[in-house]
Design a protein around this motif. Sequence first.
Motif, PDB file in Angstrom:
ATOM      1  N   VAL A  93      27.868  26.835  24.391  1.00 56.96           N
ATOM      2  CA  VAL A  93      29.208  26.800  24.996  1.00 56.96           C
ATOM      3  C   VAL A  93      29.955  28.096  24.680  1.00 56.96           C
ATOM      4  O   VAL A  93      30.585  28.700  25.557  1.00 56.96           O
ATOM      5  CB  VAL A  93      30.001  25.563  24.493  1.00 56.96           C
ATOM      6  N   VAL A  97      31.470  30.612  27.382  1.00 55.02           N
ATOM      7  CA  VAL A  97      32.903  30.928  27.425  1.00 55.02           C
ATOM      8  C   VAL A  97      33.115  32.439  27.318  1.00 55.02           C
ATOM      9  O   VAL A  97      33.913  33.018  28.051  1.00 55.02           O
ATOM     10  CB  VAL A  97      33.677  30.188  26.301  1.00 55.02           C
ATOM     11  N   THR A 101      34.916  34.654  29.981  1.00 54.62           N
ATOM     12  CA  THR A 101      36.091  35.408  29.555  1.00 54.62           C
ATOM     13  C   THR A 101      35.953  36.887  29.921  1.00 54.62           C
ATOM     14  O   THR A 101      36.898  37.516  30.380  1.00 54.62           O
ATOM     15  CB  THR A 101      36.301  35.267  28.036  1.00 54.62           C
ATOM     16  N   ILE A 104      36.913  37.525  33.310  1.00 55.20           N
ATOM     17  CA  ILE A 104      38.336  37.372  33.618  1.00 55.20           C
ATOM     18  C   ILE A 104      39.178  38.475  32.977  1.00 55.20           C
ATOM     19  O   ILE A 104      40.099  38.998  33.576  1.00 55.20           O
ATOM     20  CB  ILE A 104      38.832  35.973  33.158  1.00 55.20           C
ATOM     21  N   MET A 105      38.834  38.817  31.740  1.00 48.40           N
ATOM     22  CA  MET A 105      39.611  39.856  31.046  1.00 48.40           C
ATOM     23  C   MET A 105      39.381  41.207  31.699  1.00 48.40           C
ATOM     24  O   MET A 105      38.292  41.507  32.135  1.00 48.40           O
ATOM     25  CB  MET A 105      39.182  39.954  29.577  1.00 48.40           C
ATOM     26  N   PHE A 113      45.082  41.448  27.076  1.00 47.17           N
ATOM     27  CA  PHE A 113      46.226  40.813  26.410  1.00 47.17           C
ATOM     28  C   PHE A 113      45.889  40.594  24.947  1.00 47.17           C
ATOM     29  O   PHE A 113      46.754  40.469  24.108  1.00 47.17           O
ATOM     30  CB  PHE A 113      46.603  39.493  27.109  1.00 47.17           C
ATOM     31  N   VAL A 119      38.864  37.632  20.338  1.00 43.50           N
ATOM     32  CA  VAL A 119      38.561  36.493  21.211  1.00 43.50           C
ATOM     33  C   VAL A 119      37.284  35.800  20.737  1.00 43.50           C
ATOM     34  O   VAL A 119      37.199  34.573  20.710  1.00 43.50           O
ATOM     35  CB  VAL A 119      38.411  36.943  22.687  1.00 43.50           C
ATOM     36  N   LEU A 122      37.791  33.460  17.848  1.00 47.52           N
ATOM     37  CA  LEU A 122      38.732  32.432  18.285  1.00 47.52           C
ATOM     38  C   LEU A 122      37.997  31.361  19.084  1.00 47.52           C
ATOM     39  O   LEU A 122      38.112  30.162  18.816  1.00 47.52           O
ATOM     40  CB  LEU A 122      39.802  33.100  19.164  1.00 47.52           C
ATOM     41  N   VAL A 123      37.208  31.827  20.042  1.00 51.70           N
ATOM     42  CA  VAL A 123      36.441  30.893  20.877  1.00 51.70           C
ATOM     43  C   VAL A 123      35.424  30.144  20.018  1.00 51.70           C
ATOM     44  O   VAL A 123      35.357  28.915  20.034  1.00 51.70           O
ATOM     45  CB  VAL A 123      35.720  31.658  22.017  1.00 51.70           C
ATOM     46  N   VAL A 127      35.376  26.174  19.351  1.00 48.62           N
ATOM     47  CA  VAL A 127      34.234  25.418  19.891  1.00 48.62           C
ATOM     48  C   VAL A 127      33.405  24.842  18.749  1.00 48.62           C
ATOM     49  O   VAL A 127      33.047  23.655  18.769  1.00 48.62           O
ATOM     50  CB  VAL A 127      33.341  26.314  20.791  1.00 48.62           C
TER      51      VAL A 127
ATOM     52  N   THR B  13      34.306  23.685  27.188  1.00 52.71           N
ATOM     53  CA  THR B  13      34.062  24.958  27.879  1.00 52.71           C
ATOM     54  C   THR B  13      35.268  25.357  28.711  1.00 52.71           C
ATOM     55  O   THR B  13      35.760  26.493  28.629  1.00 52.71           O
ATOM     56  CB  THR B  13      32.845  24.828  28.827  1.00 52.71           C
ATOM     57  N   THR B  16      38.474  26.117  26.429  1.00 49.47           N
ATOM     58  CA  THR B  16      38.446  27.366  25.669  1.00 49.47           C
ATOM     59  C   THR B  16      38.471  28.582  26.593  1.00 49.47           C
ATOM     60  O   THR B  16      39.054  29.600  26.267  1.00 49.47           O
ATOM     61  CB  THR B  16      37.223  27.453  24.742  1.00 49.47           C
ATOM     62  N   THR B  17      37.849  28.459  27.770  1.00 52.09           N
ATOM     63  CA  THR B  17      37.889  29.589  28.698  1.00 52.09           C
ATOM     64  C   THR B  17      39.324  29.831  29.134  1.00 52.09           C
ATOM     65  O   THR B  17      39.817  30.960  29.127  1.00 52.09           O
ATOM     66  CB  THR B  17      37.025  29.303  29.949  1.00 52.09           C
ATOM     67  N   LEU B  19      42.061  28.873  27.615  1.00 51.17           N
ATOM     68  CA  LEU B  19      42.887  29.303  26.486  1.00 51.17           C
ATOM     69  C   LEU B  19      42.658  30.763  26.131  1.00 51.17           C
ATOM     70  O   LEU B  19      43.587  31.498  25.831  1.00 51.17           O
ATOM     71  CB  LEU B  19      42.602  28.427  25.257  1.00 51.17           C
ATOM     72  N   SER B  20      41.386  31.161  26.155  1.00 48.35           N
ATOM     73  CA  SER B  20      41.099  32.527  25.717  1.00 48.35           C
ATOM     74  C   SER B  20      41.403  33.555  26.793  1.00 48.35           C
ATOM     75  O   SER B  20      41.670  34.705  26.495  1.00 48.35           O
ATOM     76  CB  SER B  20      39.648  32.656  25.263  1.00 48.35           C
ATOM     77  N   ALA B  21      41.356  33.163  28.039  1.00 48.95           N
ATOM     78  CA  ALA B  21      41.582  34.154  29.095  1.00 48.95           C
ATOM     79  C   ALA B  21      42.765  33.819  29.969  1.00 48.95           C
ATOM     80  O   ALA B  21      43.144  34.609  30.812  1.00 48.95           O
ATOM     81  CB  ALA B  21      40.331  34.261  29.953  1.00 48.95           C
ATOM     82  N   PRO B  23      46.150  33.799  29.909  1.00 51.38           N
ATOM     83  CA  PRO B  23      47.228  34.730  30.219  1.00 51.38           C
ATOM     84  C   PRO B  23      46.756  35.904  31.052  1.00 51.38           C
ATOM     85  O   PRO B  23      47.544  36.637  31.587  1.00 51.38           O
ATOM     86  CB  PRO B  23      47.692  35.196  28.830  1.00 51.38           C
ATOM     87  N   ASN B  24      45.454  36.074  31.122  1.00 55.81           N
ATOM     88  CA  ASN B  24      44.938  37.235  31.835  1.00 55.81           C
ATOM     89  C   ASN B  24      44.441  36.921  33.237  1.00 55.81           C
ATOM     90  O   ASN B  24      43.883  37.773  33.881  1.00 55.81           O
ATOM     91  CB  ASN B  24      43.797  37.866  31.039  1.00 55.81           C
TER      92      ASN B  24
END
Lengths: 238, 348
Positions: A93, A97, A101, A104-105, A113, A119, A122-123, A127, B13, B16-17, B19-21, B23-24
């Motif tokens: 997982v 993620v 991420t 997306i980032m 950000f 990250v 944190l993830v 998890v 999944t 967390t996705t 939450l971690s991304a 704001p972006n």
Amino acid sequence: MTNFPVGMITLLIVSILIYFGVAHRVLDRMRLTDRGALAVVALIIVGSFIDLPVTGRITVNLGGIIPVILAFYVLARAGTSKEWVRGIAAAVVTALVLFLTSKIMGAEPESMFVDPLYVYPLVAGVVGYLAGRSRRGAFFAAVVGVMALDIGQYFWLVRVGGPGIVHIGGAGAFDALVLSGILAVLLAEVIGEIRERLQGGPRSRGRSEALVENLKEPHPDPARKPLLGEQGDEQRHE
Amino acid sequence: MSKKWLVKLLVITILTTVLSAGPNVKTVLAETERTDGSYFTLIGEKGQVLDCTALTVSVGDEYITPSNDRYKVTRIVGNKAYCEYVGKEKMPEFNNNTVKSSVLSVLTAFNKKRPLVAIYHTHNDEAFVPSDGTESRRGGGGIIDVGETLRKKLEAMGVRVIHDTTSHEPHDANAYYRSRRTAVKLLKKGASLLVDVHRDSVPPDVYRTTVKGNDVTKVKLVIGRQNANINSNLEFAKRLKAQMDQAAPGLSGGIFLGKGNYNQDLTPRAVLVEVGADSNRKTEAEKGVALFAQSLAPVLGIDAKAAEKPLLNQEKGQRKSDWTTVLWVVVAAGIIYAGYVYLNRNRA
């Protein structure tokens, strides 16, 4: 190292001491003995200077790879197959993620950000804790999940045929692999401890007597290691 | 694995996705919008344009303009980032005849080696459209040539330089995860300063400038706010900018304080530079970086004109910021440790 002012040298030394102090403390909480934890920290530091070529496209840094070996070791010693399954699921997982991420980032410095470096733990911390409610689970999820980024890069490089080498754990002690593992355990611990505080102490009903006994403070027998990590993990099994 | 478990994992999944991304998510939108040539414009209180930069700017980001006015982003509407004026940034007074009477002069006397500057590229694929025909070239774009120009210029001035061209592709958020390894490798080789050379992606006029009659691109310094060394790194960037303003007025594109740490947590002497944009000519970027090299050498304690021996360069401000950072790190560690002890206190 020229032109390094005293303030800067002090800063570097203080940061490094704190970093390894924390690392030692974290390892201490994962079923390792004091001496074992120290040995691992020492191995990571010394190993940082050794790069081993594996294939033309992959090199492995000895210091950076030790957390991976350790991750499998602590999980192997977890005892139950349930924890194994949960640890591996958490790692999958986490990897998923992190992959999502990264899509997306933004890649540009101005667009992030939060730095990806933060990250990862944190993830993995979240998890790992949710999946197994254990420090070892968080450590395994972080280290193996983050290493999946390297595996991903390897396949990407092979697919596009471009130049480039995957340096697994290449930054040694300061690699995101190591940092993520340590921070994820701390995060899982903070979440776990706060939760326990809120519910007024660890749950003991229905637990075996030996476990409940171990939850008490180790003061009466100074020779006995606190083993809080172990007990915390064990007692949280459903 | 049971069905219940699969559902649980799926929820984890997604959560967390997000939450971690989360704001972006707007970054994705911004990137989509960017295909029609849009970018972020920083606007001051009087409606004046302060700067333009590629991709997303977040509330809280700061920018020190070329004229040393410090602004902070307070509001974002569409592609416009509205900033409030923080104040005039106090810049270090630069003096080439630097202090020679300190403990350091003793240390340096033992070490005859000159400073070692390490140049690398987290985004090694970055290229310049008018010159390279593309904005990104796999394996190494025009940005490598800009780094090479910087190396040659610095070496000509007596600075020892390593130019590392390691690939950190693909060009995504994890490029810094990979370039961190390069940065550590360079520090192990004894680098006194890490320079991560990039190019921006905004219209050509944002970076185009004329310095001493030459068409060049500006050089913007970027410092990460999410690292313990920010004070030291920012102080270094300010000294660098002060030197640029003195030696090559018009060259500086200011200092951007963005989120992230860009591997600057590894050393108190690290800087990310944006040399021009993808829409500028590479030759202009190379001229810009050459002028930048002339400003960098004196900050490192190398006399750009007579580079026989290293001068000591102990600026009071830099020293102070290093010690402030030490204090902060120790205080932060103390607070965290106290919290840790509190959480683990006797469970009677």
